[in-house]
Write a protein that holds these residues in place. Structure first.
Motif, PDB file in Angstrom:
ATOM      1  N   PHE A   1       0.834  -1.196   0.000  1.00 47.21           N
ATOM      2  CA  PHE A   1       0.000   0.000   0.000  1.00 47.21           C
ATOM      3  C   PHE A   1       0.871   1.248   0.000  1.00 47.21           C
ATOM      4  O   PHE A   1       1.899   1.280   0.695  1.00 47.21           O
ATOM      5  N   GLU A   2       0.422   2.242  -0.731  1.00 44.78           N
ATOM      6  CA  GLU A   2       1.136   3.521  -0.713  1.00 44.78           C
ATOM      7  C   GLU A   2       1.012   4.083   0.711  1.00 44.78           C
ATOM      8  O   GLU A   2      -0.088   4.146   1.264  1.00 44.78           O
ATOM      9  N   GLY A   3       2.134   4.456   1.313  1.00 46.92           N
ATOM     10  CA  GLY A   3       2.098   5.026   2.672  1.00 46.92           C
ATOM     11  C   GLY A   3       1.855   3.989   3.756  1.00 46.92           C
ATOM     12  O   GLY A   3       1.451   4.346   4.873  1.00 46.92           O
ATOM     13  N   GLU A   4       2.064   2.679   3.430  1.00 50.02           N
ATOM     14  CA  GLU A   4       1.818   1.655   4.449  1.00 50.02           C
ATOM     15  C   GLU A   4       2.668   1.900   5.701  1.00 50.02           C
ATOM     16  O   GLU A   4       3.743   2.486   5.590  1.00 50.02           O
ATOM     17  N   PRO A   5       2.217   1.547   6.894  1.00 46.69           N
ATOM     18  CA  PRO A   5       1.093   0.654   7.166  1.00 46.69           C
ATOM     19  C   PRO A   5      -0.297   1.299   7.122  1.00 46.69           C
ATOM     20  O   PRO A   5      -1.281   0.622   7.432  1.00 46.69           O
ATOM     21  N   LYS A   6      -0.372   2.576   6.713  1.00 49.13           N
ATOM     22  CA  LYS A   6      -1.719   3.150   6.559  1.00 49.13           C
ATOM     23  C   LYS A   6      -2.338   2.539   5.297  1.00 49.13           C
ATOM     24  O   LYS A   6      -1.640   2.310   4.317  1.00 49.13           O
ATOM     25  N   VAL A   7      -3.644   2.329   5.333  1.00 48.12           N
ATOM     26  CA  VAL A   7      -4.362   1.815   4.159  1.00 48.12           C
ATOM     27  C   VAL A   7      -5.516   2.761   3.890  1.00 48.12           C
ATOM     28  O   VAL A   7      -6.210   3.183   4.827  1.00 48.12           O
ATOM     29  N   LEU A   8      -5.705   3.117   2.630  1.00 48.52           N
ATOM     30  CA  LEU A   8      -6.769   4.075   2.293  1.00 48.52           C
ATOM     31  C   LEU A   8      -8.127   3.586   2.773  1.00 48.52           C
ATOM     32  O   LEU A   8      -8.496   2.431   2.491  1.00 48.52           O
ATOM     33  N   PRO A   9      -8.906   4.446   3.440  1.00 50.54           N
ATOM     34  CA  PRO A   9     -10.251   4.049   3.860  1.00 50.54           C
ATOM     35  C   PRO A   9     -11.085   3.556   2.671  1.00 50.54           C
ATOM     36  O   PRO A   9     -11.879   2.623   2.795  1.00 50.54           O
ATOM     37  N   SER A  10     -10.877   4.172   1.496  1.00 51.27           N
ATOM     38  CA  SER A  10     -11.670   3.772   0.327  1.00 51.27           C
ATOM     39  C   SER A  10     -11.393   2.306  -0.039  1.00 51.27           C
ATOM     40  O   SER A  10     -12.299   1.587  -0.474  1.00 51.27           O
ATOM     41  N   LEU A  11     -10.175   1.846   0.159  1.00 48.33           N
ATOM     42  CA  LEU A  11      -9.867   0.439  -0.146  1.00 48.33           C
ATOM     43  C   LEU A  11     -10.435  -0.487   0.927  1.00 48.33           C
ATOM     44  O   LEU A  11     -10.918  -1.583   0.629  1.00 48.33           O
ATOM     45  N   LEU A  12     -10.358  -0.029   2.190  1.00 50.77           N
ATOM     46  CA  LEU A  12     -10.881  -0.863   3.290  1.00 50.77           C
ATOM     47  C   LEU A  12     -12.376  -1.134   3.118  1.00 50.77           C
ATOM     48  O   LEU A  12     -12.896  -2.143   3.580  1.00 50.77           O
ATOM     49  N   GLU A  13     -13.051  -0.221   2.426  1.00 51.86           N
ATOM     50  CA  GLU A  13     -14.499  -0.375   2.223  1.00 51.86           C
ATOM     51  C   GLU A  13     -14.840  -1.373   1.114  1.00 51.86           C
ATOM     52  O   GLU A  13     -15.999  -1.754   0.967  1.00 51.86           O
ATOM     53  N   CYS A  14     -13.859  -1.777   0.324  1.00 52.28           N
ATOM     54  CA  CYS A  14     -14.142  -2.642  -0.827  1.00 52.28           C
ATOM     55  C   CYS A  14     -14.220  -4.105  -0.412  1.00 52.28           C
ATOM     56  O   CYS A  14     -13.199  -4.709  -0.082  1.00 52.28           O
ATOM     57  N   GLU A  15     -15.407  -4.667  -0.440  1.00 51.85           N
ATOM     58  CA  GLU A  15     -15.594  -6.085  -0.114  1.00 51.85           C
ATOM     59  C   GLU A  15     -14.834  -6.977  -1.087  1.00 51.85           C
ATOM     60  O   GLU A  15     -14.393  -8.064  -0.746  1.00 51.85           O
ATOM     61  N   ASN A  16     -14.714  -6.502  -2.347  1.00 48.48           N
ATOM     62  CA  ASN A  16     -14.087  -7.334  -3.388  1.00 48.48           C
ATOM     63  C   ASN A  16     -12.563  -7.134  -3.478  1.00 48.48           C
ATOM     64  O   ASN A  16     -11.952  -7.482  -4.479  1.00 48.48           O
ATOM     65  N   ALA A  17     -11.980  -6.584  -2.404  1.00 45.51           N
ATOM     66  CA  ALA A  17     -10.508  -6.495  -2.345  1.00 45.51           C
ATOM     67  C   ALA A  17     -10.020  -7.389  -1.204  1.00 45.51           C
ATOM     68  O   ALA A  17     -10.584  -7.374  -0.111  1.00 45.51           O
ATOM     69  N   VAL A  18      -8.983  -8.163  -1.481  1.00 44.86           N
ATOM     70  CA  VAL A  18      -8.337  -8.953  -0.428  1.00 44.86           C
ATOM     71  C   VAL A  18      -7.077  -8.181  -0.038  1.00 44.86           C
ATOM     72  O   VAL A  18      -6.252  -7.860  -0.902  1.00 44.86           O
ATOM     73  N   LEU A  19      -6.945  -7.855   1.237  1.00 44.93           N
ATOM     74  CA  LEU A  19      -5.874  -6.950   1.678  1.00 44.93           C
ATOM     75  C   LEU A  19      -4.969  -7.659   2.685  1.00 44.93           C
ATOM     76  O   LEU A  19      -5.441  -8.150   3.710  1.00 44.93           O
ATOM     77  N   LEU A  20      -3.685  -7.701   2.392  1.00 46.97           N
ATOM     78  CA  LEU A  20      -2.722  -8.358   3.290  1.00 46.97           C
ATOM     79  C   LEU A  20      -1.630  -7.380   3.729  1.00 46.97           C
ATOM     80  O   LEU A  20      -1.273  -6.475   2.972  1.00 46.97           O
TER      81      LEU A  20
END
Ligand SMILES: NC(=O)c1ccc[n+]([C@@H]2O[C@H](COP(=O)([O-])OP(=O)(O)OC[C@H]3O[C@@H](n4cnc5c(N)ncnc54)[C@H](O)[C@@H]3O)[C@@H](O)[C@H]2O)c1
Ligand SMILES: O=C(O)[C@H](O)CO
Length: 324
Positions: free
Chosen positions: A269-288
């Motif tokens: 993620f850009e700026g990790e460990p922060k993750v964009l709220p918009s991505l966290l809202e996506c059910e169809n994204a798997v985030l590791l």
């Protein structure tokens, strides 16, 4: 006997590697595992012969622009080195090394894991079950996308990209297409019968799964942007185990929310460990949380590779993994 070289390690490393470091060098380990500040890193360059950062340390020009440094070698733990300003390092006379090859296999495994997890809706399924919301098997429940027999598109056909291609081709019977910014030797594409495409756009339009494997940094900043995401098939999956900044995260979240692409599997993620709220809202994204190389044997092998680079350097030889 001459004093042992002084070595500073910025984060905890596997135990066996730390033990060997203690044997060979006058080493300072970061027992607390708290990331170092820019000031602390700058001071380390004045006090140690070798500085060993890792991919989460921002070793930029503000750190490297020092004079009278004691450090001669910056031996980084990890293959990606976009966290180090190599131009500034060269200017200040530092040798920089990384740890290639030893993590290609495990990182490619994770790209395949993310492909399957996103295509087969693994995260959504697990969340539903754990929340007690599963009402039982039914023919229309949580339908995903079949990847076997599809087209696997690799952007960045280097060590990890080729390894992921091999797994997709031989494991999942996928046709491989790729784009690389530099010419690829034909023998490296032959094993998977991978077909070159002349532009990123061609791969995005044709592939069912697009897996990113180029380095990060300013050259590849937001390479996958809104316009390029629009070229993907609505059934396609984007996998990113490369670097977060390669993808415009908000544009990706918008594409996922609108369903103009089917899913994404992201390890970085850009700026990790922060993750964009918009991505966290996506059910169809798997985030590791950046797990690409996270196996015991690989993390040890990365450490041994740093040691190899340090040993060569202190013997007056050329370290094999010099990148600057
Ligand atoms: N998620 C993780 O934990 C993890 C683990 C290891 C590596 N990585 C990332 O993976 C990257 C790749 O590692 P590698 O060992 O395969 O490196 P590599 O140098 O072997 O391969 C990178 C390839 O990308 C190509 N490339 C560069 N810019 C490009 C562009 N704009 N378009 C298309 N191709 C481009 C290069 O020519 C090269 O062939 C690393 O730089 C690192 O950032 C992440
Ligand atoms: O570049 C790397 O090595 C990864 O991001 C961590 O293993």
């Amino acid at each position: 006997m001459a004093d042992k070289p002084k070595v500073l390690v910025t984060r905890r490393w596997p135990e066996a590697v730390e033990a060997k470091l203690k044997e060979l060098y006058d080493v300072t380990l970061n027992e607390s595992d708290v990331p170092m500040t820019a000031d602390e890193m700058r001071q380390a360059l004045m006090d140690y012969d070798a500085f060993c950062p890792t991919v989460s340390d921002k070793v930029d020009a503000s750190v490297l622009d020092v004079s009278g440094a004691r450090t001669k070698i910056i031996a980084s733990y990890g293959v990606g080195y976009s966290h180090i300003d190599t131009d500034a390092a060269k200017k200040s006379g530092f040798v920089v090394t990384n740890t290639p090859e030893v993590l290609s296999n495990c990182t490619a495994d994770l790209a395949i894991t993310l492909m399957l997890a996103a295509a087969r809706r693994i995260g959504e399924g697990e969340r539903e079950l754990r929340a007690g919301k599963w009402t039982g098997w039914r023919p229309t429940h949580m339908i995903g996308t079949r990847v076997s027999g599809g087209t696997f598109g690799v952007l960045g056909f280097g060590r990890i990209g080729r390894e992921a291609a091999r797994k997709a081709h031989f494991g999942f019977d996928m046709k491989v297409i790729y784009y690389d910014a530099f010419p690829v030797k034909p023998e490296l594409a032959a094993e998977t019968k991978a077909e070159a495409r002349d532009a990123i756009e061609a791969v995005l339009k044709e592939a069912d799964v697009i897996s990113l494997h180029m380095p990060g940094g300013k050259e590849n900043y937001h390479l996958i942007n809104e316009a390029r995401l629009k070229l993907m098939k609505p059934t396609a999956i984007l996998v990113n185990t490369a670097r977060g900044e390669v993808v415009d995260g908000d544009a990706l979240a918008a594409a996922l929310q609108a369903g103009t692409i089917a899913g994404a599997g992201l390890d970085v993620f850009e700026g990790e460990p922060k993750v964009l709220p918009s991505l966290l809202e996506c059910e169809n994204a798997v985030l590791l949380p950046h797990l690409g190389s996270a196996t015991k044997s690989t993390r040890e092998a990365m450490g041994w590779r740093v040691l190899e680079n340090l040993e060569a350097y202190f013997k007056g030889e050329a370290p094999r993994d010099r990148v600057a």
